[in-house]
Design a protein around this motif. Sequence first.
Motif, PDB file in Angstrom:
ATOM      1  N   ARG A  81       0.833  -1.210   0.000  1.00 20.67           N
ATOM      2  CA  ARG A  81       0.000   0.000   0.000  1.00 20.67           C
ATOM      3  C   ARG A  81       0.865   1.258   0.000  1.00 20.67           C
ATOM      4  NH1 ARG A  81      -1.480   2.858   4.280  1.00 20.67           N
ATOM      5  NH2 ARG A  81      -1.156   1.124   5.704  1.00 20.67           N
ATOM      6  N   GLN A  82       1.875   1.296   0.844  1.00 18.20           N
ATOM      7  CA  GLN A  82       2.721   2.483   0.945  1.00 18.20           C
ATOM      8  C   GLN A  82       3.549   2.691  -0.321  1.00 18.20           C
ATOM      9  OE1 GLN A  82       4.503   3.031   4.795  1.00 18.20           O
ATOM     10  NE2 GLN A  82       6.160   4.264   3.927  1.00 18.20           N
ATOM     11  N   THR A  83       4.015   1.625  -0.929  1.00 17.12           N
ATOM     12  CA  THR A  83       4.760   1.735  -2.185  1.00 17.12           C
ATOM     13  C   THR A  83       3.851   2.279  -3.278  1.00 17.12           C
ATOM     14  OG1 THR A  83       6.243  -0.054  -1.518  1.00 17.12           O
ATOM     15  CG2 THR A  83       6.150   0.464  -3.875  1.00 17.12           C
ATOM     16  N   ALA A  84       2.615   1.804  -3.342  1.00 18.56           N
ATOM     17  CA  ALA A  84       1.648   2.312  -4.327  1.00 18.56           C
ATOM     18  C   ALA A  84       1.366   3.794  -4.085  1.00 18.56           C
ATOM     19  CB  ALA A  84       0.357   1.502  -4.273  1.00 18.56           C
ATOM     20  N   GLU A  85       1.261   4.202  -2.818  1.00 20.49           N
ATOM     21  CA  GLU A  85       1.060   5.625  -2.493  1.00 20.49           C
ATOM     22  C   GLU A  85       2.233   6.462  -2.980  1.00 20.49           C
ATOM     23  OE1 GLU A  85       0.434   6.088   1.720  1.00 20.49           O
ATOM     24  OE2 GLU A  85      -1.325   4.772   1.691  1.00 20.49           O
ATOM     25  N   LEU A  86       3.445   5.977  -2.748  1.00 21.66           N
ATOM     26  CA  LEU A  86       4.639   6.702  -3.192  1.00 21.66           C
ATOM     27  C   LEU A  86       4.628   6.869  -4.709  1.00 21.66           C
ATOM     28  CD1 LEU A  86       7.402   8.020  -2.670  1.00 21.66           C
ATOM     29  CD2 LEU A  86       8.406   5.724  -2.871  1.00 21.66           C
ATOM     30  N   VAL A  87       4.368   5.795  -5.420  1.00 23.31           N
ATOM     31  CA  VAL A  87       4.334   5.845  -6.889  1.00 23.31           C
ATOM     32  C   VAL A  87       3.287   6.857  -7.350  1.00 23.31           C
ATOM     33  CG1 VAL A  87       3.747   4.510  -8.959  1.00 23.31           C
ATOM     34  CG2 VAL A  87       5.289   3.543  -7.239  1.00 23.31           C
ATOM     35  N   ALA A  88       2.091   6.809  -6.781  1.00 26.62           N
ATOM     36  CA  ALA A  88       1.023   7.735  -7.181  1.00 26.62           C
ATOM     37  C   ALA A  88       1.405   9.180  -6.874  1.00 26.62           C
ATOM     38  CB  ALA A  88      -0.284   7.362  -6.478  1.00 26.62           C
ATOM     39  N   GLN A  89       1.975   9.420  -5.696  1.00 33.67           N
ATOM     40  CA  GLN A  89       2.349  10.791  -5.332  1.00 33.67           C
ATOM     41  C   GLN A  89       3.440  11.335  -6.241  1.00 33.67           C
ATOM     42  OE1 GLN A  89       3.232  10.707  -1.127  1.00 33.67           O
ATOM     43  NE2 GLN A  89       1.078  10.428  -0.582  1.00 33.67           N
ATOM     44  N   ILE A  90       4.470  10.551  -6.494  1.00 31.81           N
ATOM     45  CA  ILE A  90       5.572  11.014  -7.350  1.00 31.81           C
ATOM     46  C   ILE A  90       5.082  11.210  -8.784  1.00 31.81           C
ATOM     47  CG2 ILE A  90       7.819  10.393  -8.333  1.00 31.81           C
ATOM     48  CD1 ILE A  90       7.839  11.337  -5.330  1.00 31.81           C
ATOM     49  N   ASN A  91       4.314  10.261  -9.295  1.00 26.47           N
ATOM     50  CA  ASN A  91       3.815  10.395 -10.668  1.00 26.47           C
ATOM     51  C   ASN A  91       2.830  11.542 -10.804  1.00 26.47           C
ATOM     52  OD1 ASN A  91       5.442   8.317 -11.543  1.00 26.47           O
ATOM     53  ND2 ASN A  91       3.823   6.777 -11.467  1.00 26.47           N
ATOM     54  N   GLY A  92       2.229  11.977  -9.703  1.00 28.55           N
ATOM     55  CA  GLY A  92       1.301  13.102  -9.726  1.00 28.55           C
ATOM     56  C   GLY A  92       1.980  14.464  -9.698  1.00 28.55           C
ATOM     57  N   LEU A  93       3.277  14.495  -9.452  1.00 22.90           N
ATOM     58  CA  LEU A  93       4.007  15.769  -9.414  1.00 22.90           C
ATOM     59  C   LEU A  93       4.330  16.238 -10.832  1.00 22.90           C
ATOM     60  CD1 LEU A  93       6.559  15.000  -6.555  1.00 22.90           C
ATOM     61  CD2 LEU A  93       4.532  16.468  -6.412  1.00 22.90           C
ATOM     62  N   ALA A  94       4.345  17.543 -11.006  1.00 26.25           N
ATOM     63  CA  ALA A  94       4.726  18.113 -12.298  1.00 26.25           C
ATOM     64  C   ALA A  94       6.195  17.789 -12.573  1.00 26.25           C
ATOM     65  CB  ALA A  94       4.517  19.622 -12.297  1.00 26.25           C
ATOM     66  N   ARG A  95       6.495  17.476 -13.806  1.00 27.38           N
ATOM     67  CA  ARG A  95       7.882  17.215 -14.210  1.00 27.38           C
ATOM     68  C   ARG A  95       8.599  18.556 -14.336  1.00 27.38           C
ATOM     69  NH1 ARG A  95       6.290  13.017 -12.898  1.00 27.38           N
ATOM     70  NH2 ARG A  95       6.156  11.097 -14.064  1.00 27.38           N
ATOM     71  N   GLY A  96       9.895  18.506 -14.275  1.00 25.68           N
ATOM     72  CA  GLY A  96      10.672  19.733 -14.422  1.00 25.68           C
ATOM     73  C   GLY A  96      11.968  19.628 -13.671  1.00 25.68           C
ATOM     74  N   ALA A  97      12.014  20.272 -12.495  1.00 29.51           N
ATOM     75  CA  ALA A  97      13.248  20.291 -11.707  1.00 29.51           C
ATOM     76  C   ALA A  97      13.633  18.878 -11.287  1.00 29.51           C
ATOM     77  CB  ALA A  97      13.053  21.171 -10.472  1.00 29.51           C
ATOM     78  N   PRO A  98      14.923  18.616 -11.171  1.00 26.19           N
ATOM     79  CA  PRO A  98      15.366  17.311 -10.687  1.00 26.19           C
ATOM     80  C   PRO A  98      14.766  17.017  -9.308  1.00 26.19           C
ATOM     81  CG  PRO A  98      17.221  18.568 -11.513  1.00 26.19           C
ATOM     82  CD  PRO A  98      16.042  19.501 -11.476  1.00 26.19           C
ATOM     83  N   MET A  99      14.578  15.735  -9.028  1.00 29.88           N
ATOM     84  CA  MET A  99      13.966  15.309  -7.783  1.00 29.88           C
ATOM     85  C   MET A  99      14.894  14.328  -7.073  1.00 29.88           C
ATOM     86  SD  MET A  99      10.093  13.731  -7.389  1.00 29.88           S
ATOM     87  CE  MET A  99       9.789  14.234  -9.052  1.00 29.88           C
TER      88      MET A  99
END
Length: 180
Positions: A120-138
């Motif tokens: 569940r937590q890994t899926a949350e991480l993936v969803a949160q990161i993929n939901g961020l706008a692309r651009g600056a390095p992360m």
Amino acid sequence: MLLAWLSLPGSAYASDSQAWDALREGRALLLLRHASAPGFGDPANFQLDDCTTQRNLSEQGREESRRWGALLRSKRIEQPRLFSSRWCRARDTAREMYLGTVEPLPALDSFFANRARASRQTAELVAQINGLARGAPMVLVSHQVNISALTGSYPASGEGLILALPLDVPAQVLARIPAP
């Protein structure tokens, strides 16, 4: 046979140069295991809001963190979006890089003591990161169990993985970078 395997898409790491380019261009992220912190897991009296109850970075870990900051600056990654687990050793790893403000991201918190949360937590991480706008390095700082759940890799303390975006499970590892 080995050459055939290496020619398959996604089956081999990109060159380090290509991975750093992808990170710089916002097509990848850097996921770090926190720097060296003596011990294993969390003490019995662990409290999230009290660093004196947690495993903390050793002086070696603080130096590893500063070297990560220097390495990232040398790769022209000077003001990344910087996210961290709320555990002190992860937060301090991110802060000691001196690359900017560190944002806590609970999806990066360790689930070592409760492995039932892994999927569940890994899926949350993936969803949160993929939901961020692309651009600056992360740059993300987390824990071995979290990184292993996401990538299938077992990173050493202070080791980093450059992962292709968008994230998936398992994440596509473009490069493994040892602790500097």
